[in-house]
Motif scaffolding. Structure first.
Motif, short mmCIF file in Angstrom:
data_model
loop_
_atom_site.label_atom_id
_atom_site.label_comp_id
_atom_site.label_asym_id
_atom_site.label_seq_id
_atom_site.Cartn_x
_atom_site.Cartn_y
_atom_site.Cartn_z
N PRO A 1 6.34 -3.38 6.56
CA PRO A 1 5.71 -3.04 5.29
C PRO A 1 4.43 -3.83 5.02
CG PRO A 1 8.08 -3.26 5.03
CD PRO A 1 7.76 -3.74 6.40
N ASP A 2 4.41 -5.11 5.43
CA ASP A 2 3.22 -5.94 5.21
C ASP A 2 2.26 -5.76 6.39
OD1 ASP A 2 1.48 -7.77 4.15
OD2 ASP A 2 2.59 -9.52 4.89
N PHE A 3 1.76 -4.54 6.54
CA PHE A 3 0.92 -4.18 7.69
C PHE A 3 -0.50 -4.68 7.47
CE2 PHE A 3 -1.64 -0.61 9.73
CZ PHE A 3 -1.60 -1.17 10.99
N ARG A 4 -1.01 -5.46 8.42
CA ARG A 4 -2.36 -6.01 8.33
C ARG A 4 -3.08 -5.70 9.64
NH1 ARG A 4 -0.91 -11.98 5.72
NH2 ARG A 4 0.10 -11.17 3.82
N PRO A 5 -3.71 -4.54 9.72
CA PRO A 5 -4.33 -4.13 10.98
C PRO A 5 -5.41 -5.09 11.46
CG PRO A 5 -4.96 -2.66 9.18
CD PRO A 5 -3.85 -3.51 8.67
N GLU A 6 -6.08 -5.75 10.52
CA GLU A 6 -7.15 -6.66 10.93
C GLU A 6 -6.61 -7.90 11.63
OE1 GLU A 6 -5.77 -7.92 6.87
OE2 GLU A 6 -6.19 -6.03 7.90
N GLU A 7 -5.32 -8.20 11.46
CA GLU A 7 -4.72 -9.38 12.08
C GLU A 7 -3.90 -9.05 13.32
OE1 GLU A 7 -2.41 -11.42 9.15
OE2 GLU A 7 -4.09 -11.66 7.76
N SER B 1 10.58 4.20 8.01
CA SER B 1 11.95 4.10 7.52
C SER B 1 12.89 3.67 8.65
CB SER B 1 12.42 5.44 6.95
OG SER B 1 11.60 5.85 5.89
N ALA B 2 12.65 4.21 9.84
CA ALA B 2 13.49 3.84 10.98
C ALA B 2 13.36 2.35 11.29
CB ALA B 2 13.09 4.67 12.21
N PHE B 3 12.13 1.82 11.25
CA PHE B 3 11.92 0.40 11.52
C PHE B 3 12.73 -0.47 10.57
CE2 PHE B 3 9.71 -3.58 10.56
CZ PHE B 3 9.73 -4.16 11.82
N LEU B 4 12.84 -0.04 9.30
CA LEU B 4 13.59 -0.79 8.30
C LEU B 4 15.07 -0.42 8.28
CD1 LEU B 4 11.02 -0.49 5.38
CD2 LEU B 4 11.43 -2.50 6.81
#
Length: 348
Positions: free
Chosen positions: A191-197, A322-325
């Motif tokens: 959920p806390d997706f940070r593409p730049e990192e 949803s699957a990931f969670l």
């Protein structure tokens, strides 16, 4: 929520429709079990189980289960059916399985201390002993690898008179690549997706895994040598079950030494590879390489089954996030059981 199950990818690159037949809900009462003691070469006694549909004629074609990484008994339950039991029932197969060392009634120091190579050897020794059982047709034994059992399956099959191998939830890339896939999916789908990192974090994890898996260094040793990699270990999946997915470092180090694709290339029996579209751990290519390699060597001998919307445990989800969670998964056993059972019935 409705799920669309009209497409299943099978046998090469064809996309087919498949109608799942209606059949009565099976129950544990439909099976009978025999517990057998397995004697290992180092003198341990492991619990083995041979299961068959009640009122079945013997001997039967049989399915031998190689288990996922996490510890825990897989002894028959009087209350619920496992997926492997459902497949055996639908196929009219016997089911062979063992409780690993230190698990259930099996002797040994504990699954948390059991290394990869010893686990494979125990499976191979169990194969030799359990296939002698009166319920088992020795000429028609199929290995069934589930999750990381998909990596042990071709090693157990090597040099054995197997009639087939079916795997679900694991592929044939190197263990180093597999762990990086775990990380990539984790970073992309959280959920806390940070593409730049993401780029920088993947590079840190690549370096950590190089030292951990290839140089066989423990996490604290890595952090002392490379302070810039502090915190990587704690961020990895599976490190909450100490030491790593509940298994010793040696298990992972030995897994990293394996050449699984070479083992698959030696499997001359028919093969089926099952992949869930929303798999939370290893990507599609890791699974697909098994089918593509075998069919290049022996055209038509490997079957591909892709189950739409399915996650690692074959529950169905609205989307990959949803699957990931593991959020809102719906279990519909037929999407796995019936196509695998149909393939197994074809073998026998």
């Amino acid at each position: 929520m409705k799920h669309a199950f009209s497409k299943i990818v099978a046998a090469g690159f064809a996309i087919m429709s498949f109608a799942f037949p209606a059949f009565a809900q099976p129950s544990p009462a439909d099976l009978e079990h025999d517990e057998i003691r397995i004697e290992t070469s180092e003198g341990l006694s492991l619990s083995g189980y041979v299961t068959r549909p009640i009122r079945s004629a013997s001997p039967l074609p049989s399915l031998m289960l190689t288990q996922w990484v996490s510890c825990g008994s897989i002894a028959p339950s009087p209350e619920r059916l496992s997926e492997a039991e459902r497949i055996a029932l639908a196929s009219n197969y016997a089911l062979i399985r063992i409780d690993r060392a230190g698990t259930g009634k099996s002797e040994g120091p504990g699954c948390d201390k059991l290394d990869y190579n010893t686990e494979v050897r125990h499976y191979r020794e169990a194969f030799d002993q359990l296939t002698q059982h009166a319920w088992v047709d020795q000429a028609r034994v199929v290995i069934f690898g589930s999750s990381l059992g998909s990596t042990t399956a071709p090693l157990v099959a090597m040099g054995k008179p197997v009639a087939g191998v079916v795997v679900q939830g694991g592929g044939a890339l190197t263990y180093f690549e597999r762990m990086l896939h775990f990380d990539r999916i984790q970073l992309e789908r959280q959920p806390d997706f940070r593409p730049e990192e993401l780029d920088g974090e993947i590079r840190r994890r690549m370096e950590f895994h190089r030292l951990y898996l290839h140089h066989k260094m423990m996490p604290d040793q890595i952090e002392r040598l490379r302070p810039d990699l502090r915190g990587v270990w704690q961020s990895l999946r599976g490190t909450d079950a100490a030491p790593h997915y509940g298994r010793p470092y040696a298990w992972h180090w030995q897994a990293a030494d394996q050449n699984w694709l070479a083992a698959w290339a030696k499997v001359e029996a028919p093969v089926m590879v099952v992949f869930g579209e929303y798999e939370q751990f290893e990507r599609r290519h890791g699974h697909r390489v098994i089918v593509d390699t075998i069919n290049r060597l022996r055209p038509g001998s490997a079957r591909w089954l892709e189950i739409p919307q399915a996650g690692h445990g074959m529950s169905l989800y609205a989307d990959p996030y949803s699957a990931f969670l593991f959020d809102g998964g719906v279990r519909q056993h037929d999407v796995l059981v019936e196509p695998v059972a149909q393939w197994l019935r074809g073998l026998s």
